[in-house]
Design a protein around this motif. Structure first.
Motif, PDB file in Angstrom:
ATOM      1  N   VAL A  51     -72.931 -80.341  34.267  1.00 39.83           N
ATOM      2  CA  VAL A  51     -73.508 -81.465  34.993  1.00 39.83           C
ATOM      3  C   VAL A  51     -74.169 -80.910  36.256  1.00 39.83           C
ATOM      4  O   VAL A  51     -73.517 -80.258  37.063  1.00 39.83           O
ATOM      5  N   ALA A  52     -75.461 -81.139  36.403  1.00 38.01           N
ATOM      6  CA  ALA A  52     -76.162 -80.665  37.601  1.00 38.01           C
ATOM      7  C   ALA A  52     -75.935 -81.642  38.749  1.00 38.01           C
ATOM      8  O   ALA A  52     -75.750 -81.224  39.883  1.00 38.01           O
ATOM      9  N   TYR A  53     -75.977 -82.932  38.434  1.00 41.58           N
ATOM     10  CA  TYR A  53     -75.660 -83.927  39.464  1.00 41.58           C
ATOM     11  C   TYR A  53     -75.245 -85.245  38.848  1.00 41.58           C
ATOM     12  O   TYR A  53     -75.541 -85.529  37.690  1.00 41.58           O
ATOM     13  N   GLU A  54     -74.526 -86.006  39.666  1.00 39.21           N
ATOM     14  CA  GLU A  54     -74.074 -87.328  39.259  1.00 39.21           C
ATOM     15  C   GLU A  54     -74.490 -88.320  40.338  1.00 39.21           C
ATOM     16  O   GLU A  54     -74.400 -88.010  41.528  1.00 39.21           O
ATOM     17  N   VAL A  55     -74.953 -89.477  39.921  1.00 38.21           N
ATOM     18  CA  VAL A  55     -75.358 -90.520  40.859  1.00 38.21           C
ATOM     19  C   VAL A  55     -74.474 -91.745  40.620  1.00 38.21           C
ATOM     20  O   VAL A  55     -74.346 -92.201  39.485  1.00 38.21           O
ATOM     21  N   VAL A  56     -73.850 -92.222  41.678  1.00 38.82           N
ATOM     22  CA  VAL A  56     -72.999 -93.416  41.595  1.00 38.82           C
ATOM     23  C   VAL A  56     -73.626 -94.498  42.468  1.00 38.82           C
ATOM     24  O   VAL A  56     -73.992 -94.234  43.620  1.00 38.82           O
ATOM     25  N   ASP A  57     -73.775 -95.686  41.915  1.00 37.89           N
ATOM     26  CA  ASP A  57     -74.489 -96.776  42.592  1.00 37.89           C
ATOM     27  C   ASP A  57     -73.576 -97.908  43.042  1.00 37.89           C
ATOM     28  O   ASP A  57     -72.621 -98.257  42.326  1.00 37.89           O
ATOM     29  N   TYR A  58     -73.945 -98.524  44.139  1.00 40.96           N
ATOM     30  CA  TYR A  58     -73.467 -99.868  44.471  1.00 40.96           C
ATOM     31  C   TYR A  58     -74.741-100.683  44.609  1.00 40.96           C
ATOM     32  O   TYR A  58     -75.466-100.572  45.613  1.00 40.96           O
ATOM     33  N   ARG A  59     -75.072-101.410  43.577  1.00 37.44           N
ATOM     34  CA  ARG A  59     -76.405-102.020  43.476  1.00 37.44           C
ATOM     35  C   ARG A  59     -76.252-103.461  42.977  1.00 37.44           C
ATOM     36  O   ARG A  59     -75.653-103.691  41.923  1.00 37.44           O
ATOM     37  N   LYS A  60     -76.761-104.389  43.740  1.00 42.65           N
ATOM     38  CA  LYS A  60     -76.702-105.805  43.369  1.00 42.65           C
ATOM     39  C   LYS A  60     -78.137-106.321  43.342  1.00 42.65           C
ATOM     40  O   LYS A  60     -78.827-106.269  44.370  1.00 42.65           O
ATOM     41  N   ALA A  61     -78.558-106.808  42.186  1.00 46.18           N
ATOM     42  CA  ALA A  61     -79.949-107.228  42.026  1.00 46.18           C
ATOM     43  C   ALA A  61     -80.363-108.272  43.068  1.00 46.18           C
ATOM     44  O   ALA A  61     -81.522-108.319  43.481  1.00 46.18           O
ATOM     45  N   GLU A  62     -79.401-109.083  43.501  1.00 45.03           N
ATOM     46  CA  GLU A  62     -79.743-110.169  44.439  1.00 45.03           C
ATOM     47  C   GLU A  62     -79.861-109.680  45.878  1.00 45.03           C
ATOM     48  O   GLU A  62     -80.239-110.449  46.764  1.00 45.03           O
ATOM     49  N   SER A  63     -79.518-108.410  46.142  1.00 45.36           N
ATOM     50  CA  SER A  63     -79.581-107.899  47.515  1.00 45.36           C
ATOM     51  C   SER A  63     -80.775-106.974  47.707  1.00 45.36           C
ATOM     52  O   SER A  63     -81.152-106.235  46.792  1.00 45.36           O
ATOM     53  N   ASP A  64     -81.345-106.976  48.898  1.00 38.87           N
ATOM     54  CA  ASP A  64     -82.479-106.092  49.175  1.00 38.87           C
ATOM     55  C   ASP A  64     -82.032-104.637  49.329  1.00 38.87           C
ATOM     56  O   ASP A  64     -82.798-103.721  49.080  1.00 38.87           O
ATOM     57  N   LEU A  65     -80.768-104.428  49.738  1.00 36.48           N
ATOM     58  CA  LEU A  65     -80.295-103.057  49.992  1.00 36.48           C
ATOM     59  C   LEU A  65     -79.317-102.588  48.919  1.00 36.48           C
ATOM     60  O   LEU A  65     -78.478-103.365  48.458  1.00 36.48           O
ATOM     61  N   SER A  66     -79.426-101.315  48.570  1.00 37.23           N
ATOM     62  CA  SER A  66     -78.449-100.676  47.688  1.00 37.23           C
ATOM     63  C   SER A  66     -78.036 -99.357  48.305  1.00 37.23           C
ATOM     64  O   SER A  66     -78.757 -98.802  49.144  1.00 37.23           O
ATOM     65  N   PHE A  67     -76.905 -98.868  47.863  1.00 40.11           N
ATOM     66  CA  PHE A  67     -76.489 -97.536  48.318  1.00 40.11           C
ATOM     67  C   PHE A  67     -75.654 -96.883  47.231  1.00 40.11           C
ATOM     68  O   PHE A  67     -75.346 -97.481  46.201  1.00 40.11           O
ATOM     69  N   GLY A  68     -75.331 -95.636  47.479  1.00 39.67           N
ATOM     70  CA  GLY A  68     -74.527 -94.922  46.494  1.00 39.67           C
ATOM     71  C   GLY A  68     -74.348 -93.489  46.941  1.00 39.67           C
ATOM     72  O   GLY A  68     -74.626 -93.142  48.096  1.00 39.67           O
ATOM     73  N   THR A  69     -73.873 -92.680  46.030  1.00 42.50           N
ATOM     74  CA  THR A  69     -73.709 -91.261  46.337  1.00 42.50           C
ATOM     75  C   THR A  69     -74.399 -90.422  45.272  1.00 42.50           C
ATOM     76  O   THR A  69     -74.611 -90.871  44.143  1.00 42.50           O
ATOM     77  N   THR A  70     -74.717 -89.205  45.658  1.00 39.87           N
ATOM     78  CA  THR A  70     -75.146 -88.190  44.698  1.00 39.87           C
ATOM     79  C   THR A  70     -74.269 -86.970  44.933  1.00 39.87           C
ATOM     80  O   THR A  70     -74.048 -86.581  46.080  1.00 39.87           O
ATOM     81  N   VAL A  71     -73.738 -86.448  43.847  1.00 40.31           N
ATOM     82  CA  VAL A  71     -72.857 -85.281  43.912  1.00 40.31           C
ATOM     83  C   VAL A  71     -73.536 -84.163  43.131  1.00 40.31           C
ATOM     84  O   VAL A  71     -73.770 -84.290  41.922  1.00 40.31           O
ATOM     85  N   MET A  72     -73.887 -83.098  43.829  1.00 43.85           N
ATOM     86  CA  MET A  72     -74.629 -82.008  43.181  1.00 43.85           C
ATOM     87  C   MET A  72     -73.743 -80.774  43.026  1.00 43.85           C
ATOM     88  O   MET A  72     -73.173 -80.271  43.995  1.00 43.85           O
ATOM     89  N   THR A  73     -73.701 -80.275  41.807  1.00 49.39           N
ATOM     90  CA  THR A  73     -72.957 -79.056  41.497  1.00 49.39           C
ATOM     91  C   THR A  73     -73.686 -77.857  42.101  1.00 49.39           C
ATOM     92  O   THR A  73     -74.919 -77.849  42.122  1.00 49.39           O
ATOM     93  N   PRO A  74     -72.953 -76.845  42.596  1.00 54.47           N
ATOM     94  CA  PRO A  74     -73.648 -75.627  43.025  1.00 54.47           C
ATOM     95  C   PRO A  74     -74.082 -74.814  41.803  1.00 54.47           C
ATOM     96  O   PRO A  74     -73.410 -74.839  40.775  1.00 54.47           O
ATOM     97  N   GLY A  75     -75.178 -74.110  41.916  1.00 48.60           N
ATOM     98  CA  GLY A  75     -75.612 -73.252  40.809  1.00 48.60           C
ATOM     99  C   GLY A  75     -77.066 -72.873  40.985  1.00 48.60           C
ATOM    100  O   GLY A  75     -77.751 -73.365  41.898  1.00 48.60           O
ATOM    101  N   LYS A  76     -77.518 -71.962  40.109  1.00 54.00           N
ATOM    102  CA  LYS A  76     -78.909 -71.504  40.176  1.00 54.00           C
ATOM    103  C   LYS A  76     -79.434 -71.275  38.765  1.00 54.00           C
ATOM    104  O   LYS A  76     -78.675 -70.932  37.854  1.00 54.00           O
ATOM    105  N   ILE A  77     -80.730 -71.441  38.611  1.00 56.99           N
ATOM    106  CA  ILE A  77     -81.441 -71.016  37.404  1.00 56.99           C
ATOM    107  C   ILE A  77     -82.335 -69.875  37.874  1.00 56.99           C
ATOM    108  O   ILE A  77     -83.292 -70.106  38.613  1.00 56.99           O
ATOM    109  N   GLY A  78     -81.994 -68.648  37.467  1.00 55.99           N
ATOM    110  CA  GLY A  78     -82.669 -67.497  38.064  1.00 55.99           C
ATOM    111  C   GLY A  78     -82.276 -67.471  39.533  1.00 55.99           C
ATOM    112  O   GLY A  78     -81.091 -67.530  39.866  1.00 55.99           O
TER     113      GLY A  78
END
Ligand code: M6P
Ligand code: ZN
Length: 188
Positions: A51-78
């Motif tokens: 898993v390169a990254y995971e995105v978790v949402d708190y999102r309500k269609a009726e609200s103008d604002l949303s937020f969440g987190t992104t969790v990024m695994t360490p690693g490299k390609i080359g």
């Protein structure tokens, strides 16, 4: 009707309680974004499809604002660090905030006019992404990069342009340090 509530955010795992949805992106789904196609193929051939990254949402269609987190695994390609796909917002008047909780990263930004900027991502720093700037986060640390994002609910992700032409800059490891270098494959 929506009701107020507190959402607990785990700064080490990025878990939200409660959350509304989440998804993961595996390295194999990110074909084409890395400069070194041979290193990418070798990485996958060697069974590396984490898993390169995971995105978790708190999102309500009726609200103008949303937020969440992104969790990024360490690693490299080359020599290129793991990164997100990168996008503009469909609604060009919408910006975004990235507040880093754990880890070290580089946020690459570029305007439609071709200006390039970067913002260091480290705990306690809130990166301001103005409207009209494409953004891609890169994990340059040895640990997970965990950040909270806040955005307009219907800002929309516009991936097309970045996917087709790439971004003007890349973040690679040089002498064990992250360095921002021009993207030699950049094709406007
Ligand atoms: C951030 C936010 C999300 C985005 C995610 C991954 O968390 O901007 O909206 O989806 O990064 O980035 P991308 O969608 O470009 O892969
Ligand atoms: Zn965004």
């Amino acid at each position: 009707m929506l009701f107020p509530e507190g959402v607990a955010i785990d700064s080490l795992t990025g878990a939200l309680l409660p959350s509304t949805s989440s998804y993961v992106k595996r390295v194999s789904e990110l074909f084409g974004i890395y400069a070194d196609a041979a290193a990418f193929a070798e990485y996958i051939a060697q069974g590396g499809d984490q898993v390169a990254y995971e995105v978790v949402d708190y999102r309500k269609a009726e609200s103008d604002l949303s937020f969440g987190t992104t969790v990024m695994t360490p690693g490299k390609i080359g020599d290129e660090y793991f990164m997100t796909r990168g996008h503009f917002h469909v609604r060009q008047e919408c910006g975004e905030l990235y507040y880093t909780q754990t880890g070290l990263g580089v946020l690459l930004l570029e305007s439609r006019g071709g200006d390039v900027r970067s913002v260091e991502m480290k705990p306690g720093v809130c990166a301001f992404i103005p409207p009209g700037w494409a953004h891609r986060s890169v994990n340059v640390g040895r640990d997970k990069l965990v950040f909270v994002w806040v955005c307009t609910t219907d800002a929309g992700h516009d991936y097309g342009e970045i996917l087709e032409r790439g971004m003007r800059q890349r973040v690679v490891e040089r002498d064990r340090q992250p360095q921002i270098v021009p993207n030699l494959k950049y094709a406007p």
